[in-house]
Design a protein around this motif. Structure first.
Motif, PDB file in Angstrom:
ATOM      1  N   THR A 285       0.931  -2.259   3.584  1.00  0.00           N
ATOM      2  CA  THR A 285       0.007  -2.609   2.504  1.00  0.00           C
ATOM      3  C   THR A 285      -1.118  -1.593   2.433  1.00  0.00           C
ATOM      4  O   THR A 285      -1.387  -0.871   3.388  1.00  0.00           O
TER       5      THR A 285
ATOM      6  N   SER B 192       6.359  -0.018  -4.822  1.00  0.00           N
ATOM      7  CA  SER B 192       5.082  -0.686  -4.569  1.00  0.00           C
ATOM      8  C   SER B 192       4.821  -1.721  -5.650  1.00  0.00           C
ATOM      9  O   SER B 192       5.358  -1.632  -6.762  1.00  0.00           O
TER      10      SER B 192
ATOM     11  N   SER C 115      -3.823 -11.815  -2.044  1.00  0.00           N
ATOM     12  CA  SER C 115      -2.819 -10.884  -2.583  1.00  0.00           C
ATOM     13  C   SER C 115      -3.400  -9.917  -3.594  1.00  0.00           C
ATOM     14  O   SER C 115      -2.930  -8.783  -3.727  1.00  0.00           O
TER      15      SER C 115
ATOM     16  N   TYR D 186       1.358  -3.885  -2.136  1.00  0.00           N
ATOM     17  CA  TYR D 186       2.484  -4.046  -1.216  1.00  0.00           C
ATOM     18  C   TYR D 186       3.427  -2.850  -1.386  1.00  0.00           C
ATOM     19  O   TYR D 186       3.825  -2.527  -2.497  1.00  0.00           O
TER      20      TYR D 186
ATOM     21  N   TRP E 264       7.816  -2.323   5.622  1.00  0.00           N
ATOM     22  CA  TRP E 264       6.769  -2.823   4.735  1.00  0.00           C
ATOM     23  C   TRP E 264       5.397  -2.366   5.209  1.00  0.00           C
ATOM     24  O   TRP E 264       5.162  -2.230   6.411  1.00  0.00           O
TER      25      TRP E 264
ATOM     26  N   LEU F 141       2.516  -9.471   8.266  1.00  0.00           N
ATOM     27  CA  LEU F 141       3.463  -9.440   7.151  1.00  0.00           C
ATOM     28  C   LEU F 141       4.724 -10.252   7.444  1.00  0.00           C
ATOM     29  O   LEU F 141       5.140 -11.078   6.646  1.00  0.00           O
TER      30      LEU F 141
ATOM     31  N   HIS G 241      -4.566  -6.333  -2.318  1.00  0.00           N
ATOM     32  CA  HIS G 241      -3.677  -5.396  -1.627  1.00  0.00           C
ATOM     33  C   HIS G 241      -2.570  -4.880  -2.548  1.00  0.00           C
ATOM     34  O   HIS G 241      -2.181  -5.544  -3.515  1.00  0.00           O
TER      35      HIS G 241
END
Length: 393
Positions: A151, A207, A186, A191, A149, A160, A189
């Motif tokens: 960002t 993503s 959130s 992800y 993962w 994370l 960003h």
């Protein structure tokens, strides 16, 4: 040491060198497909004996009397044996087909084959759930892949803290799901989830970008979505979700430049779509019907990108009530400010009166404390005035 014993050691040493020089081949077999394990030899006019072993267990034997199959999933290319081809055909490969194979022709080991089995990654999913978790997953993969993962902008990996679960099904293939908690910011960003095959032959990327918008009912709205610059060809699906029900809104293919829509009041700008801008145009939306989550899903080669936008439409009635409410609140705040100002002025006036009263009381008190001094001053004055008169006479 006798010459006979010495000669035996030399022969054994030569055989050990020959054994060490046996070639080793690595082959990757695809799950559920046929796979060929290579082996060749120099043909001659004599009889040919071929044996194949898996993990030192005999699985096939070819002798002049005929072919003996220990495992019914393997075969030789019988028509090519006379040409020096002893390759083994493994049919419908599964996870048990992996391992170290040995090809022996006329008692001589010709080759070792290291066979690995791979069920390649064929899809990737990324989504959110009502609890605020982001899920990235794939299925029917072998061996178990690696999930990473990140960002954009970058956050430290320690922040994370994803949780990844891998479960094996009846065929030995893995289903992988990795769960990540949304950060407090959130909306700031993107992800990014990478699923990488164990052998590093594949990397799939997904993503997710979360957004929020608000607009007035009946007013046309553009919900933005743009394909990444490195995504040259893609398929697009716009969906609408409300109360756990998802409806397809529009589809588009960048290769054919064709689109189809399920909503008459939703479309794309074709000229913009050619440049990667696949924003959704909503015409005269109705607040109660069209408030919800709009998802732009872009799929390409080994990649999937989602932009999920929560849209709230307010009706004109709600807008008037909201304005009325704001005016009432503004009046209340203004009244409180005036009341506070009046209170401060009164307090200041009272404080001034109190100080004046205290000063007057202090002066009166001083006069009471010095009564003689007050009376002497006029007598002294009168004496000074009468003295010149007495001297003149």
């Amino acid at each position: 040491m006798s010459r006979t014993l010495y000669g035996a050691y030399v022969v054994l040493w030569i055989f050990s060198l020959v054994e060490c020089k046996v070639p080793e081949v690595r082959v990757t077999c695809i799950f559920s497909e046929d796979c060929i394990l290579p082996c060749s030899f120099t043909p001659n006019d004599g009889d040919v004996n071929i044996k194949w072993y898996q993990q030192d267990v005999l699985i096939l034997s070819l002798q002049p009397a005929g072919q003996s199959l220990i495992d019914d999933k393997v075969r030789l290319f019988s028509d090519n044996v006379s040409k020096g081809n002893a390759s083994l055909l493994v049919k419908q490969v599964d996870t048990r087909s992996k391992g170290r194979y040995k090809c022996v022709v006329n008692t001589v080991t010709r080759t070792y084959v290291i066979a690995t089995v791979e069920a390649p990654i064929s899809t990737i999913f990324i989504n959110t759930d009502p609890s605020g978790l982001i899920r990235c997953s794939t299925k029917e993969v072998y061996p178990a892949p690696v999930v990473q993962w990140s960002t954009k902008p970058s956050l430290p990996p320690a922040v994370l803290q994803p949780i990844t679960r891998m479960t094996s099904g009846g065929k030995g293939l893995f289903t992988v799901e990795s769960v990540l908690k949304q950060q407090n910011n959130s909306l700031d960003h993107i992800y990014v989830c990478n699923i990488i095959s164990k052998y590093g032959t594949q990397t799939w990327t997904a993503s997710l970008k979360l957004k929020e918008m608000s607009s007035s009912e009946g007013q046309d709205l553009i919900i933005p979505c743009r394909a990444p610059k490195d995504l040259l060809s893609f398929s697009l699906v716009w969906t609408f979700t409300t109360v756990n029900k998802t409806t397809d809104v529009l589809e588009y293919d960048s290769r054919t430049h064709k689109s189809s829509r399920s909503w008459d009041h939703a479309d794309l700008e074709e000229e913009n779509a050619l440049k990667g801008d696949v924003s959704l145009n909503l015409q005269k939306p109705v607040g109660s019907e069209h408030s919800g989550i709009y998802t732009c899903a872009l799929s390409g080669a080994k990649t999937r990108h989602l932009i999920r936008t929560r849209v709230v439409f307010t009706s004109s009635r709600q807008g008037k009530d909201f304005l009325k409410y704001n005016l009432w609140m503004l009046g209340i705040v203004a009244g409180l400010i005036v009341l506070l100002a009046i209170t401060l002025v009164i307090k200041k006036y009272r404080a001034k009166l109190k100080r004046n009263q205290e000063n007057a009381e202090e002066d009166a008190e001083m006069q009471r404390m010095n009564p003689d001094k007050t009376l002497e001053e006029p007598q002294a004055g009168s004496t000074l005035m009468t003295e010149p008169s007495g001297s003149h006479s």
